[in-house]
Scaffold this motif. Structure first.
Motif, PDB file in Angstrom:
ATOM      1  N   ARG A  41       0.828  -1.207   0.000  1.00 45.63           N
ATOM      2  CA  ARG A  41       0.000   0.000   0.000  1.00 45.63           C
ATOM      3  C   ARG A  41       0.866   1.262   0.000  1.00 45.63           C
ATOM      4  O   ARG A  41       0.489   2.280  -0.565  1.00 45.63           O
ATOM      5  N   HIS A  69      -0.241  -8.944  -4.626  1.00 45.89           N
ATOM      6  CA  HIS A  69      -1.083  -7.790  -4.314  1.00 45.89           C
ATOM      7  C   HIS A  69      -1.305  -7.064  -5.638  1.00 45.89           C
ATOM      8  O   HIS A  69      -0.402  -6.417  -6.153  1.00 45.89           O
ATOM      9  N   ARG A  70      -2.478  -7.219  -6.198  1.00 46.88           N
ATOM     10  CA  ARG A  70      -2.751  -6.745  -7.559  1.00 46.88           C
ATOM     11  C   ARG A  70      -2.421  -5.267  -7.738  1.00 46.88           C
ATOM     12  O   ARG A  70      -1.795  -4.882  -8.708  1.00 46.88           O
ATOM     13  N   GLY A  71      -2.827  -4.408  -6.823  1.00 47.43           N
ATOM     14  CA  GLY A  71      -2.561  -2.985  -6.952  1.00 47.43           C
ATOM     15  C   GLY A  71      -1.078  -2.675  -7.010  1.00 47.43           C
ATOM     16  O   GLY A  71      -0.619  -1.861  -7.817  1.00 47.43           O
ATOM     17  N   ASP A  74       0.345  -4.089 -10.356  1.00 42.23           N
ATOM     18  CA  ASP A  74      -0.042  -3.223 -11.472  1.00 42.23           C
ATOM     19  C   ASP A  74       0.782  -1.934 -11.470  1.00 42.23           C
ATOM     20  O   ASP A  74       1.232  -1.485 -12.526  1.00 42.23           O
ATOM     21  N   ALA A  75       0.974  -1.346 -10.296  1.00 42.87           N
ATOM     22  CA  ALA A  75       1.762  -0.116 -10.196  1.00 42.87           C
ATOM     23  C   ALA A  75       3.197  -0.354 -10.659  1.00 42.87           C
ATOM     24  O   ALA A  75       3.768   0.453 -11.404  1.00 42.87           O
TER      25      ALA A  75
END
Length: 107
Positions: A41, A69-71, A74-75
């Motif tokens: 995060r 952790h997909r987010g 992707d980032a």
């Protein structure tokens, strides 16, 4: 104990230190879910500040721990192509290996 303490102090920990902690946990084979979620995060907003090796090491560590952790992924997949010139061969190999091991399909 260390892994439990870091999420609440993450803002006061330097980027390189945070990457080193995640990498150390991976070398020990210790998958600390709360720590890894906090890192995933926190780091996307800091990607511009990380060196190529730190980006590669973070992804590599996540792949060793099989932490998806997909987010975060992707980032990283959006960010890394913009900085490819900064990556040496080993960094690139680690990134490709990690994304493959995590079976991440970036869209």
């Amino acid at each position: 104990a260390v892994g439990d303490e870091i999420p609440s102090r993450i803002e006061s920990i330097g980027n390189q230190e945070l990457v080193n902690i995640v990498y150390a946990f991976s070398r020990l084979g210790h998958r600390h879910e709360n720590l890894l979620r906090a890192v995933c995060r926190h780091l996307p907003a800091k990607l511009d500040e990380l060196k190529a090796q730190e980006l590669a090491n973070t992804l590599f560590a996540m792949s060793i721990l099989q932490f998806r952790h997909r987010g975060f992924l992707d980032a990283m997949c959006d960010h890394i192509p913009k900085r490819l010139r900064e990556f040496n061969q080993q960094n690139l190999e680690n990134v490709v290996y990690a994304v493959g091991q995590l079976r991440h399909k970036h869209e």
